[in-house]
Write a protein that holds these residues in place. Structure first.
Motif, PDB file in Angstrom:
ATOM      1  N   LYS A  21      -0.363  36.978 -35.387  1.00 16.30           N
ATOM      2  CA  LYS A  21      -0.574  35.665 -35.103  1.00 16.30           C
ATOM      3  C   LYS A  21      -0.833  34.797 -36.011  1.00 16.30           C
ATOM      4  O   LYS A  21      -1.632  33.757 -35.760  1.00 16.30           O
ATOM      5  CB  LYS A  21      -1.316  35.594 -33.718  1.00 16.30           C
ATOM      6  N   ASN A  22      -0.508  34.937 -37.111  1.00 18.26           N
ATOM      7  CA  ASN A  22      -0.873  33.948 -38.283  1.00 18.26           C
ATOM      8  C   ASN A  22       0.588  33.579 -39.011  1.00 18.26           C
ATOM      9  O   ASN A  22       0.601  33.147 -40.137  1.00 18.26           O
ATOM     10  CB  ASN A  22      -1.568  34.723 -39.545  1.00 18.26           C
ATOM     11  N   THR A  25       4.179  27.488 -38.924  1.00 20.20           N
ATOM     12  CA  THR A  25       4.844  26.804 -37.888  1.00 20.20           C
ATOM     13  C   THR A  25       6.607  26.912 -38.245  1.00 20.20           C
ATOM     14  O   THR A  25       7.183  27.085 -37.379  1.00 20.20           O
ATOM     15  CB  THR A  25       4.236  25.343 -37.656  1.00 20.20           C
ATOM     16  N   LYS A  78      -2.085  28.992 -22.242  1.00 19.95           N
ATOM     17  CA  LYS A  78      -3.358  29.233 -22.913  1.00 19.95           C
ATOM     18  C   LYS A  78      -3.960  30.280 -22.222  1.00 19.95           C
ATOM     19  O   LYS A  78      -4.401  31.365 -22.857  1.00 19.95           O
ATOM     20  CB  LYS A  78      -4.260  28.095 -22.808  1.00 19.95           C
ATOM     21  N   MET A  81      -2.164  33.751 -23.627  1.00 14.99           N
ATOM     22  CA  MET A  81      -1.610  33.810 -25.081  1.00 14.99           C
ATOM     23  C   MET A  81      -2.124  35.087 -25.851  1.00 14.99           C
ATOM     24  O   MET A  81      -1.493  35.665 -26.713  1.00 14.99           O
ATOM     25  CB  MET A  81      -2.327  32.921 -26.045  1.00 14.99           C
ATOM     26  N   HIS A  82      -2.871  36.071 -25.300  1.00 12.79           N
ATOM     27  CA  HIS A  82      -3.280  37.202 -25.857  1.00 12.79           C
ATOM     28  C   HIS A  82      -2.360  38.305 -25.070  1.00 12.79           C
ATOM     29  O   HIS A  82      -2.540  39.281 -25.476  1.00 12.79           O
ATOM     30  CB  HIS A  82      -4.836  37.413 -25.266  1.00 12.79           C
ATOM     31  N   SER A 239      -0.321  31.027 -32.976  1.00 15.44           N
ATOM     32  CA  SER A 239      -1.704  31.267 -33.144  1.00 15.44           C
ATOM     33  C   SER A 239      -2.590  30.480 -31.954  1.00 15.44           C
ATOM     34  O   SER A 239      -3.578  30.904 -31.598  1.00 15.44           O
ATOM     35  CB  SER A 239      -2.250  30.791 -34.424  1.00 15.44           C
ATOM     36  N   SER A 240      -1.851  29.624 -31.158  1.00 17.33           N
ATOM     37  CA  SER A 240      -2.395  28.598 -30.312  1.00 17.33           C
ATOM     38  C   SER A 240      -1.274  28.159 -29.454  1.00 17.33           C
ATOM     39  O   SER A 240      -0.293  28.168 -30.028  1.00 17.33           O
ATOM     40  CB  SER A 240      -3.248  27.577 -30.781  1.00 17.33           C
ATOM     41  N   THR A 241      -1.677  27.669 -27.990  1.00 19.30           N
ATOM     42  CA  THR A 241      -0.711  26.961 -27.363  1.00 19.30           C
ATOM     43  C   THR A 241      -0.066  25.686 -28.223  1.00 19.30           C
ATOM     44  O   THR A 241       1.111  25.470 -27.928  1.00 19.30           O
ATOM     45  CB  THR A 241      -1.086  26.336 -26.112  1.00 19.30           C
ATOM     46  N   MET A 242      -1.021  24.998 -29.036  1.00 16.79           N
ATOM     47  CA  MET A 242      -0.504  23.677 -29.699  1.00 16.79           C
ATOM     48  C   MET A 242       0.633  24.254 -30.692  1.00 16.79           C
ATOM     49  O   MET A 242       1.585  23.681 -30.862  1.00 16.79           O
ATOM     50  CB  MET A 242      -1.724  23.275 -30.440  1.00 16.79           C
ATOM     51  N   GLN A 243       0.538  25.344 -31.502  1.00 18.82           N
ATOM     52  CA  GLN A 243       1.476  25.968 -32.465  1.00 18.82           C
ATOM     53  C   GLN A 243       2.733  26.044 -31.767  1.00 18.82           C
ATOM     54  O   GLN A 243       3.604  25.960 -32.213  1.00 18.82           O
ATOM     55  CB  GLN A 243       0.969  26.764 -33.324  1.00 18.82           C
TER      56      GLN A 243
END
Length: 428
Positions: A21-22, A25, A78, A81-82, A239-243
């Motif tokens: 998860k790294n 974008t 969110k 996401m895991h 890595s996040s919902t924003m990404q």
């Protein structure tokens, strides 16, 4: 190189499924585009733009709309996401059995998508030699992407996707330019010519007809296909919902450029040979491009098909191990190494099943409909309700899934043969 590197760091099942998860974008956008655009879709788009004109142009643009809708959905994911798959997300709300049913149906649908890409890969490989039977070429094409997908995991898939996408986006504009050069017409002359053709006239396309209804139905089913396993897997990789939201938004914008060039290829062929039968469209293209460009063209085809195939195969392997075997395992908890071994075995089995399907069905549109029929009526509603925050129990979810499955069976047997309209969306 990337397969070896990925295999060395592939130590857990989570690494196999969504990486660490790294991803940047830009990398996420590239793998989204490579997953969304397949070799089978490219072939189908060019053929049906030639055959159906404006109808199929409208349908093709829905790819960008689908990616944009996914960006909106990603912004609400969110709590999930895991997770590692769509089936796990549905299972977290509705329980074990809906999770298993979702995984099984999505695997079946992905097999049809894999068959489309295998067909394209086999055709691309067979161009270089006619010494072997087509089924040998199909087997070879299957083994190529099974190998690095099974042992490299999603990191190998992602990094090969980048190079495969770069290859394709370089080649497709050149192909469109070469074919337009052969028309001997300016853009204004081409637009004027299309305006005289009934299939490209707004008045004809937007008049009520069975053909319009068929395209609308297929388009709506395609929008529901936003929850396909490999597409949502890209959400879980973020890595996040924003990404994830940004990645899909950027991908939807970039996809409009790719779609435009795909459509230009189909339009150029129509202008050059308007009465060409649909099955001869690609033979015409191959016969009318410079010999020096043919090798690069088929490399692009091969890259595009593999980039979609490996994404679907990886998502299938994850669902088989994580969402089918693990919930039904009665010998205690499955350790990560066991799940990884199950996933690698599943990659081989699912890939081979897709190869067998390729032997019996080579119609790319029928394979697309088959994929929609398996996934859209079963998983769409439960997933959307889960993301929107609606709670439910296993009984409610299973009832809806059974009704969806029975409805699509009835539609396929008694309704579609009469009206020739895909029913995936209508029974969703």
């Amino acid at each position: 190189m990337f397969l070896t590197k990925s295999a060395k760091v592939l130590t857990t099942f989570s690494d196999y499924a969504v990486g660490r998860k790294n991803f940047s974008t830009a990398t996420l956008v590239a793998t989204i585009l490579a997953t969304a655009f397949g070799g089978g879709g490219f072939i189908r788009t060019v053929q049906y733009v030639h055959k159906q004109g404006l109808y199929w142009i409208m349908f093709s643009v829905l790819i960008a709309v689908t990616l944009w809708i996914t960006s909106l959905i990603a912004g609400r994911m969110k709590p999930f996401m895991h997770h590692l798959s769509i089936a796990e997300t549905i299972g977290s709300i509705y329980g074990c059995m809906p999770r298993v049913v979702t995984a099984v149906c999505n695997v079946m649908g992905s097999i049809a998508i894999l068959a489309m890409q295998i067909h394209v890969m086999a055709h691309a490989i067979s161009v270089y030699t006619d010494l072997f039977h087509p089924r040998i070429m199909t087997t070879l094409a299957t083994l190529i992407f099974i190998t690095y997908t099974a042992w490299g995991g999603v990191r190998a898939v992602t990094y090969t996707d980048i190079f495969q996408l770069i290859t394709f986006i370089i080649i497709i504009p050149i192909l469109a330019w070469l074919l337009f050069q052969q028309t001997g017409k300016s853009i204004i002359e081409v637009v004027s010519l299309l305006g005289t053709q009934e299939k490209f006239q707004y008045s004809h396309v937007f008049s009520w007809s069975a053909n319009l209804l068929s395209v609308i139905s297929l388009g709506l089913s395609g929008l529901a296909f936003v929850i396909s396993p490999p597409i949502l897997q890209r959400v879980y990789m973020a890595s996040s919902t924003m990404q994830a939201k940004k990645g899909f938004l950027y991908a939807s914008i970039c996809s409009l450029v790719i779609i435009s060039f795909m459509l230009l290829v189909g339009i150029a062929v129509f202008v050059n040979a308007p009465n060409l039968p649909i099955q001869d469209v690609w033979e015409y293209i191959i016969d009318h491009i410079p010999p020096c460009f043919k090798s690069f063209f088929y490399i692009g085809f091969l890259a595009l098909a593999m980039s979609t195939a490996d994404s679907h195969l990886n998502a299938c392997a994850v669902m088989v191990s994580h969402d089918i075997i693990e919930p039904m395992w009665r010998k205690g908890a499955i350790v990560s190494a066991q799940k990884l071994a199950f996933a690698q075995s599943a990659s081989i089995i699912v890939g081979m099943c897709a190869m067998v399907l390729t032997f019996y069905c080579t119609d790319l549109l029928e394979l697309l409909k088959l994929a929609l029929d398996f996934s859209v009526p079963i998983a769409t509603a439960p997933f959307i309700f889960a993301v929107l925050g609606f709670k439910g129990d296993a009984k409610t979810a299973l009832t809806g899934m059974v009704v969806g499955a029975l409805s699509i069976i009835v539609w396929k047997i008694w309704v579609e043969p009469t009206i020739d309209i895909n029913g995936a969306f209508f029974v969703c």
